[in-house]
Design a protein around this motif. Structure first.
Motif, PDB file in Angstrom:
ATOM      1  N   SER A  40       0.851  -1.177   0.000  1.00 32.28           N
ATOM      2  CA  SER A  40       0.000   0.000   0.000  1.00 32.28           C
ATOM      3  C   SER A  40       0.892   1.233   0.000  1.00 32.28           C
ATOM      4  CB  SER A  40      -0.905  -0.008   1.233  1.00 32.28           C
ATOM      5  OG  SER A  40      -1.641   1.180   1.273  1.00 32.28           O
ATOM      6  N   VAL A  41       0.836   1.973  -1.097  1.00 35.82           N
ATOM      7  CA  VAL A  41       1.611   3.205  -1.226  1.00 35.82           C
ATOM      8  C   VAL A  41       0.633   4.291  -1.653  1.00 35.82           C
ATOM      9  CG1 VAL A  41       3.596   4.321  -2.296  1.00 35.82           C
ATOM     10  CG2 VAL A  41       3.642   1.867  -1.897  1.00 35.82           C
ATOM     11  N   SER A  42       0.377   5.229  -0.775  1.00 36.85           N
ATOM     12  CA  SER A  42      -0.633   6.252  -0.981  1.00 36.85           C
ATOM     13  C   SER A  42      -0.202   7.292  -2.016  1.00 36.85           C
ATOM     14  CB  SER A  42      -0.916   6.949   0.351  1.00 36.85           C
ATOM     15  OG  SER A  42      -1.717   8.078   0.162  1.00 36.85           O
ATOM     16  N   ARG A  43      -1.180   7.969  -2.591  1.00 35.52           N
ATOM     17  CA  ARG A  43      -0.897   9.057  -3.525  1.00 35.52           C
ATOM     18  C   ARG A  43      -0.236  10.237  -2.834  1.00 35.52           C
ATOM     19  NH1 ARG A  43      -6.363   9.766  -6.636  1.00 35.52           N
ATOM     20  NH2 ARG A  43      -6.619   7.621  -7.275  1.00 35.52           N
ATOM     21  N   ILE A  46       2.280  10.153  -1.090  1.00 33.25           N
ATOM     22  CA  ILE A  46       3.728   9.949  -1.093  1.00 33.25           C
ATOM     23  C   ILE A  46       4.368  10.543  -2.344  1.00 33.25           C
ATOM     24  CG2 ILE A  46       5.491   8.155  -1.223  1.00 33.25           C
ATOM     25  CD1 ILE A  46       3.825   6.598   0.757  1.00 33.25           C
ATOM     26  N   ALA A  50       2.966   8.668  -9.660  1.00 35.18           N
ATOM     27  CA  ALA A  50       2.981   7.244  -9.985  1.00 35.18           C
ATOM     28  C   ALA A  50       4.392   6.686 -10.106  1.00 35.18           C
ATOM     29  CB  ALA A  50       2.205   6.995 -11.274  1.00 35.18           C
ATOM     30  N   ARG A 104       5.729   6.129  -6.587  1.00 31.25           N
ATOM     31  CA  ARG A 104       5.017   5.041  -5.912  1.00 31.25           C
ATOM     32  C   ARG A 104       5.419   3.686  -6.483  1.00 31.25           C
ATOM     33  NH1 ARG A 104       0.496   8.330  -7.098  1.00 31.25           N
ATOM     34  NH2 ARG A 104      -0.451   6.654  -8.289  1.00 31.25           N
ATOM     35  N   ASN A 105       5.518   3.587  -7.794  1.00 25.81           N
ATOM     36  CA  ASN A 105       5.910   2.322  -8.416  1.00 25.81           C
ATOM     37  C   ASN A 105       7.341   1.948  -8.070  1.00 25.81           C
ATOM     38  OD1 ASN A 105       3.419   1.864  -9.596  1.00 25.81           O
ATOM     39  ND2 ASN A 105       3.948   3.014 -11.445  1.00 25.81           N
ATOM     40  N   LYS A 133       7.374   0.464  -4.626  1.00 27.00           N
ATOM     41  CA  LYS A 133       6.840  -0.898  -4.662  1.00 27.00           C
ATOM     42  C   LYS A 133       7.858  -1.885  -5.240  1.00 27.00           C
ATOM     43  CE  LYS A 133       2.772   0.568  -6.390  1.00 27.00           C
ATOM     44  NZ  LYS A 133       1.410   0.492  -6.931  1.00 27.00           N
ATOM     45  N   LYS A 160       5.520   8.606   4.134  1.00 25.81           N
ATOM     46  CA  LYS A 160       6.078   9.680   3.307  1.00 25.81           C
ATOM     47  C   LYS A 160       7.613   9.668   3.213  1.00 25.81           C
ATOM     48  CE  LYS A 160       4.889  14.095   1.683  1.00 25.81           C
ATOM     49  NZ  LYS A 160       4.200  13.965   0.430  1.00 25.81           N
ATOM     50  N   ALA A 165       9.729   7.872   0.289  1.00 27.03           N
ATOM     51  CA  ALA A 165       9.889   8.397  -1.071  1.00 27.03           C
ATOM     52  C   ALA A 165      11.312   8.853  -1.347  1.00 27.03           C
ATOM     53  CB  ALA A 165       8.924   9.552  -1.308  1.00 27.03           C
TER      54      ALA A 165
END
Length: 115
Positions: A46-49, A51, A54, A57-58, A61, A87, A90
């Motif tokens: 689970s990686v929130s927006r 952070i 895309a 976040r990718n 992950k 956060k 990132a």
């Protein structure tokens, strides 16, 4: 990671959240649930927006998945793990991400042998 090693369904996420234990550090929160009838570990991410976009976040992950692939032989296998990125995650590169995940997994006693 194979598809059978991923947690995707909301019901499975909720089961781990409700029945499992959680440990955290500044970058990650990990929920863990032991399953007796399961042979291989599964992970959910689970990686929130909040952070980042895309790409960021990718990347987070990918780093998490690769870390779990590297640690597969020393982690408890009959477990479900849900990793929530915070956060500060990132700004980490791969090696810092791996170090942070190892730290939080040690707190949660998720290793079968000493690392």
């Amino acid at each position: 990671m194979n598809k059978r090693n991923r947690i995707k369904k909301n019901e499975e996420f909720q089961a781990v959240f409700n029945k499992g234990t959680s440990v955290a550090n500044r970058q990650f929160v990990i929920y863990m649930l032991e399953k007796e009838d399961q042979q291989e570990m599964r992970i959910g991410l689970s990686v929130s927006r909040k952070i980042g976009k895309a790409v960021v976040r990718n990347q987070i992950k990918r780093y998490i998945r690769q870390t779990f692939i590297d640690l597969k032989n020393v982690l408890k296998q009959n477990m479900d793990y849900i990793i929530i990125a915070r956060k500060p995650a990132a700004g980490l590169d791969y090696h810092e991400t791996k170090k942070s995940l190892i730290h939080v997994l040690k707190i949660g006693k998720a290793f079968t042998q000493k690392i």
